[in-house]
Design a protein around this motif. Sequence first.
Motif, PDB file in Angstrom:
ATOM      1  N   MET A   1     -47.613 -10.451 -42.279  1.00 46.93           N
ATOM      2  CA  MET A   1     -47.061  -9.753 -40.818  1.00 46.93           C
ATOM      3  C   MET A   1     -45.508  -9.809 -40.644  1.00 46.93           C
ATOM      4  SD  MET A   1     -48.508 -10.468 -37.219  1.00 46.93           S
ATOM      5  CE  MET A   1     -50.034  -9.782 -37.632  1.00 46.93           C
ATOM      6  N   VAL A   2     -44.893  -8.934 -40.554  1.00 46.84           N
ATOM      7  CA  VAL A   2     -43.369  -8.963 -40.373  1.00 46.84           C
ATOM      8  C   VAL A   2     -43.194  -9.368 -38.929  1.00 46.84           C
ATOM      9  CG1 VAL A   2     -41.097  -7.594 -40.228  1.00 46.84           C
ATOM     10  CG2 VAL A   2     -43.197  -7.095 -42.094  1.00 46.84           C
ATOM     11  N   ALA A   3     -42.130 -10.296 -38.652  1.00 46.81           N
ATOM     12  CA  ALA A   3     -41.905 -11.085 -37.411  1.00 46.81           C
ATOM     13  C   ALA A   3     -40.513 -10.774 -36.917  1.00 46.81           C
ATOM     14  CB  ALA A   3     -42.656 -12.078 -37.307  1.00 46.81           C
ATOM     15  N   ASP A   4     -39.438 -10.365 -37.823  1.00 46.78           N
ATOM     16  CA  ASP A   4     -38.115 -10.492 -37.588  1.00 46.78           C
ATOM     17  C   ASP A   4     -37.361  -9.451 -37.258  1.00 46.78           C
ATOM     18  OD1 ASP A   4     -36.919 -10.109 -41.030  1.00 46.78           O
ATOM     19  OD2 ASP A   4     -38.499  -9.266 -39.894  1.00 46.78           O
ATOM     20  N   SER A   5     -37.648  -8.180 -37.039  1.00 46.66           N
ATOM     21  CA  SER A   5     -37.032  -7.065 -36.587  1.00 46.66           C
ATOM     22  C   SER A   5     -38.170  -5.937 -36.571  1.00 46.66           C
ATOM     23  CB  SER A   5     -36.005  -6.601 -37.597  1.00 46.66           C
ATOM     24  OG  SER A   5     -36.382  -6.320 -39.030  1.00 46.66           O
ATOM     25  N   THR A   6     -37.428  -4.926 -35.407  1.00 48.13           N
ATOM     26  CA  THR A   6     -38.168  -3.574 -35.459  1.00 48.13           C
ATOM     27  C   THR A   6     -37.678  -2.581 -36.388  1.00 48.13           C
ATOM     28  OG1 THR A   6     -37.520  -3.828 -33.076  1.00 48.13           O
ATOM     29  CG2 THR A   6     -38.156  -1.766 -34.007  1.00 48.13           C
ATOM     30  N   PRO A   7     -38.759  -2.060 -37.263  1.00 50.42           N
ATOM     31  CA  PRO A   7     -38.740  -0.953 -38.223  1.00 50.42           C
ATOM     32  C   PRO A   7     -37.493  -0.172 -37.971  1.00 50.42           C
ATOM     33  CG  PRO A   7     -41.166  -1.103 -37.683  1.00 50.42           C
ATOM     34  CD  PRO A   7     -40.260  -2.072 -36.683  1.00 50.42           C
ATOM     35  N   ARG A   8     -36.919   0.326 -38.944  1.00 47.50           N
ATOM     36  CA  ARG A   8     -35.987   1.405 -39.116  1.00 47.50           C
ATOM     37  C   ARG A   8     -36.487   2.410 -38.465  1.00 47.50           C
ATOM     38  NH1 ARG A   8     -32.654   2.371 -44.463  1.00 47.50           N
ATOM     39  NH2 ARG A   8     -32.224   0.036 -43.998  1.00 47.50           N
ATOM     40  N   ASN A   9     -35.381   3.355 -37.711  1.00 49.84           N
ATOM     41  CA  ASN A   9     -35.847   4.504 -36.785  1.00 49.84           C
ATOM     42  C   ASN A   9     -36.679   4.483 -35.621  1.00 49.84           C
ATOM     43  OD1 ASN A   9     -34.344   6.002 -38.777  1.00 49.84           O
ATOM     44  ND2 ASN A   9     -36.161   6.200 -40.278  1.00 49.84           N
ATOM     45  N   ASN A  10     -37.181   3.052 -35.464  1.00 56.63           N
ATOM     46  CA  ASN A  10     -37.759   2.840 -33.907  1.00 56.63           C
ATOM     47  C   ASN A  10     -36.966   2.526 -32.978  1.00 56.63           C
ATOM     48  OD1 ASN A  10     -40.249   3.315 -35.558  1.00 56.63           O
ATOM     49  ND2 ASN A  10     -40.862   1.195 -35.492  1.00 56.63           N
ATOM     50  N   VAL A  11     -37.305   2.740 -31.895  1.00 53.46           N
ATOM     51  CA  VAL A  11     -36.496   2.805 -30.851  1.00 53.46           C
ATOM     52  C   VAL A  11     -37.279   1.759 -29.626  1.00 53.46           C
ATOM     53  CG1 VAL A  11     -35.454   3.686 -28.683  1.00 53.46           C
ATOM     54  CG2 VAL A  11     -35.552   4.957 -31.021  1.00 53.46           C
ATOM     55  N   PHE A  12     -36.385   0.783 -29.228  1.00 54.11           N
ATOM     56  CA  PHE A  12     -36.906   0.013 -28.078  1.00 54.11           C
ATOM     57  C   PHE A  12     -36.136  -0.331 -26.961  1.00 54.11           C
ATOM     58  CE2 PHE A  12     -40.081  -3.271 -27.028  1.00 54.11           C
ATOM     59  CZ  PHE A  12     -39.454  -4.181 -26.100  1.00 54.11           C
ATOM     60  N   THR A  13     -36.464   0.043 -25.953  1.00 57.18           N
ATOM     61  CA  THR A  13     -35.596   0.064 -24.853  1.00 57.18           C
ATOM     62  C   THR A  13     -36.325  -0.559 -23.737  1.00 57.18           C
ATOM     63  OG1 THR A  13     -36.655   2.306 -23.823  1.00 57.18           O
ATOM     64  CG2 THR A  13     -34.406   2.217 -25.099  1.00 57.18           C
ATOM     65  N   ILE A  14     -35.776  -1.089 -22.568  1.00 58.00           N
ATOM     66  CA  ILE A  14     -36.305  -1.797 -21.456  1.00 58.00           C
ATOM     67  C   ILE A  14     -36.127  -0.849 -20.209  1.00 58.00           C
ATOM     68  CG2 ILE A  14     -36.810  -4.064 -20.086  1.00 58.00           C
ATOM     69  CD1 ILE A  14     -35.828  -5.507 -22.943  1.00 58.00           C
ATOM     70  N   ALA A  23     -42.217  -2.766 -21.372  1.00 57.76           N
ATOM     71  CA  ALA A  23     -41.525  -2.348 -22.545  1.00 57.76           C
ATOM     72  C   ALA A  23     -41.373  -0.777 -22.857  1.00 57.76           C
ATOM     73  CB  ALA A  23     -42.689  -2.858 -23.644  1.00 57.76           C
ATOM     74  N   GLU A  24     -40.374  -0.259 -23.675  1.00 55.22           N
ATOM     75  CA  GLU A  24     -40.660   1.165 -23.769  1.00 55.22           C
ATOM     76  C   GLU A  24     -40.478   1.203 -25.183  1.00 55.22           C
ATOM     77  OE1 GLU A  24     -41.261   3.710 -22.019  1.00 55.22           O
ATOM     78  OE2 GLU A  24     -41.507   2.674 -20.050  1.00 55.22           O
ATOM     79  N   PHE A  25     -41.400   0.843 -26.121  1.00 52.81           N
ATOM     80  CA  PHE A  25     -41.099   0.695 -27.763  1.00 52.81           C
ATOM     81  C   PHE A  25     -41.727   2.226 -27.948  1.00 52.81           C
ATOM     82  CE2 PHE A  25     -43.294  -0.313 -31.478  1.00 52.81           C
ATOM     83  CZ  PHE A  25     -42.109  -0.302 -32.440  1.00 52.81           C
ATOM     84  N   GLU A  26     -40.801   2.755 -28.841  1.00 51.05           N
ATOM     85  CA  GLU A  26     -41.407   3.994 -29.672  1.00 51.05           C
ATOM     86  C   GLU A  26     -41.049   4.050 -31.008  1.00 51.05           C
ATOM     87  OE1 GLU A  26     -40.044   8.981 -29.140  1.00 51.05           O
ATOM     88  OE2 GLU A  26     -39.194   7.340 -27.484  1.00 51.05           O
ATOM     89  N   LYS A  27     -42.191   4.379 -31.838  1.00 51.37           N
ATOM     90  CA  LYS A  27     -42.029   4.218 -33.197  1.00 51.37           C
ATOM     91  C   LYS A  27     -41.537   5.714 -33.682  1.00 51.37           C
ATOM     92  CE  LYS A  27     -46.324   2.884 -33.652  1.00 51.37           C
ATOM     93  NZ  LYS A  27     -47.528   2.625 -34.457  1.00 51.37           N
ATOM     94  N   ARG A  92     -42.163  -8.706 -25.801  1.00 51.03           N
ATOM     95  CA  ARG A  92     -41.962 -10.218 -25.961  1.00 51.03           C
ATOM     96  C   ARG A  92     -41.938 -10.947 -27.287  1.00 51.03           C
ATOM     97  NH1 ARG A  92     -44.768 -14.074 -21.769  1.00 51.03           N
ATOM     98  NH2 ARG A  92     -43.113 -15.445 -22.812  1.00 51.03           N
ATOM     99  N   TRP A  93     -42.774 -10.287 -28.186  1.00 50.29           N
ATOM    100  CA  TRP A  93     -43.059 -10.650 -29.541  1.00 50.29           C
ATOM    101  C   TRP A  93     -42.952  -9.585 -30.507  1.00 50.29           C
ATOM    102  CZ3 TRP A  93     -46.461 -12.224 -25.405  1.00 50.29           C
ATOM    103  CH2 TRP A  93     -46.302 -13.540 -25.166  1.00 50.29           C
ATOM    104  N   PRO A  94     -41.841  -9.260 -31.096  1.00 49.59           N
ATOM    105  CA  PRO A  94     -41.493  -8.534 -31.865  1.00 49.59           C
ATOM    106  C   PRO A  94     -42.531  -7.965 -33.324  1.00 49.59           C
ATOM    107  CG  PRO A  94     -39.337  -9.707 -31.604  1.00 49.59           C
ATOM    108  CD  PRO A  94     -40.680 -10.397 -30.985  1.00 49.59           C
ATOM    109  N   GLU A  95     -43.293  -9.086 -33.643  1.00 48.07           N
ATOM    110  CA  GLU A  95     -44.182  -8.972 -34.753  1.00 48.07           C
ATOM    111  C   GLU A  95     -45.200  -7.970 -34.366  1.00 48.07           C
ATOM    112  OE1 GLU A  95     -45.377 -13.234 -32.990  1.00 48.07           O
ATOM    113  OE2 GLU A  95     -43.533 -11.719 -33.287  1.00 48.07           O
ATOM    114  N   TYR A  96     -45.508  -7.834 -33.156  1.00 53.91           N
ATOM    115  CA  TYR A  96     -46.813  -6.866 -32.666  1.00 53.91           C
ATOM    116  C   TYR A  96     -46.289  -5.458 -32.746  1.00 53.91           C
ATOM    117  CZ  TYR A  96     -48.688 -11.359 -31.234  1.00 53.91           C
ATOM    118  OH  TYR A  96     -49.289 -12.420 -31.247  1.00 53.91           O
ATOM    119  N   ARG A  97     -44.989  -5.168 -32.880  1.00 53.05           N
ATOM    120  CA  ARG A  97     -44.576  -3.843 -33.265  1.00 53.05           C
ATOM    121  C   ARG A  97     -44.864  -3.467 -34.393  1.00 53.05           C
ATOM    122  NH1 ARG A  97     -38.518  -5.360 -30.983  1.00 53.05           N
ATOM    123  NH2 ARG A  97     -39.160  -6.410 -29.147  1.00 53.05           N
ATOM    124  N   GLU A  98     -45.027  -4.265 -35.496  1.00 56.45           N
ATOM    125  CA  GLU A  98     -45.714  -4.047 -36.755  1.00 56.45           C
ATOM    126  C   GLU A  98     -47.180  -3.726 -36.816  1.00 56.45           C
ATOM    127  OE1 GLU A  98     -43.860  -2.880 -39.171  1.00 56.45           O
ATOM    128  OE2 GLU A  98     -42.035  -3.459 -38.505  1.00 56.45           O
TER     129      GLU A  98
END
Length: 494
Positions: A1-14, A23-27, A92-98
């Motif tokens: 499970m990746v836990a260090d960064s948001t995938p490329r081309n994904n957007v995360f705003t607050i 959270a305003e996370f967009e894949k 809060r936990w970037p790994e859950y964006r994967e």
Amino acid sequence: MVADSTPRNNVFTIGSENGLKQAEFEKSHGLHWIVTALFVVGQVAGAGFVAFPTALVQTQFWPGLFIMFMVCLLAAYSAYALGEGWNIMQKRWPEYREHCRKPYAEMGFRAMGSKIKNLVSVCLDANQFGSAVIYLLLSSKNIQDSIKAFSGYNFNFCIVVLILALFILPLTFLKSPEDFWWAVVLAMCTTSAAAVLIVVGGSKDYETCHPYKEMPEFSFTQYFLALGTFLFAYGGHASFPTIQHDMKKPSDFKKSVVLAFIILQALYLPISTTGYLVYGDSLRDSIINAIQTVWIQQALNILITAHCVLALTIIFNPLNQEMEEIFDVPHHFGIKRVFVRTAMMVAVVFVAESIPTFGPVLNLLGGSALMLTSLVFPCLFYVFLLSSQKKTEEGSKDADEAPSIQEVFEKAPKTTLAICCFIVVFALVGGGAATYSAIRELSTTHFEYPCYVAPFLDVKGVNSEQGHTNCCGHFSNVTWADSEACTAFRSFFN
């Protein structure tokens, strides 16, 4: 499970709402919120769809409508709470964006600790497993009824279960809801068409059946059994985090919830009202068999069976991923995935052959595991996550630890806390009573011999009565169609 960064081309705003950051996370790709709403409808409407009219008869009309609307509102709010909780998790936990195999259980862990995570996993497994059994039984019953209607041959129900399971098995090998969005959209279409046909069929039967309609005697047991059906009919939350995780913009899940529950209510209200006004206590587990027009009845069998088969692809998914996590199965397709998911199907078939009637199982599941995953856990996790997030914003050193109950009452928004407390109390009291009533019902009036026992005892198996139609009237002896198609009278409500 990746836990260090948001995938490329994904957007995360607050953004900000009620003083708390959201959270305003967009894949870069994923499900649109409208398609997600159809996923929710496809997941929720099914066995509860055809059993809803029976539940309204059990509770009488006006009390039943009140309970129906109340359960709908509570379930919609808990679905909203579940979605907002997952948004907090992704912020809060970037790994859950994967990719996350067990989003619901992970939410329990972040909200209330590792013990709750294990409890959630057990409840989810029981919920998904029981739902799979119910959908398999309902689909098999509908197929058997169709064979009776078109050929006059009473094909063995237990064999139908086996054949249908073999047909569904390859569909369960798909990875996630994103891989089979088309199946759920199609399931939504079949359910809508079925609702229209039920109203049409009931309208045709009204003049014949309504004059002979009777209602069952008042019974608290029947009320609690109906509550189990209502909870099942609006439940399905166990799969919601998995579906939300595959959205392009997970923060839009609240829009999906509003649209989905409006659609569900638009489907449930006319069919339940039709069943109550036209058929009364001649209804049994499913309203389909009460329709006297054979072509409408069998069209409904086909549509509902198609829905159940398609919905099973979602129902099996969280359960399969849970088992794959336990046995450390790779994420890519391979022989280990085939083996684990085949074993899971075998287990579901065994239980279906052991308890070959879906009505009492539906009531039992609705009042127990599904009650927890659909009402109790979403509300608890939401207020705990809100409190934890508040601690983070205040700079608390123990912000990553699960908050105490005292901290929840101090830091969670008071209105949200009051709503969630009411839902939890209602669910525990009502669900407990529904579970007790369902166990009594399952062990007494609706007991059926298991498929692998009945042949050795020289008794008839489930659904072995002649005919495929429940004729009208208290004694199931009134119809404008072919009376030879009527099933034998069997007291259902008392």
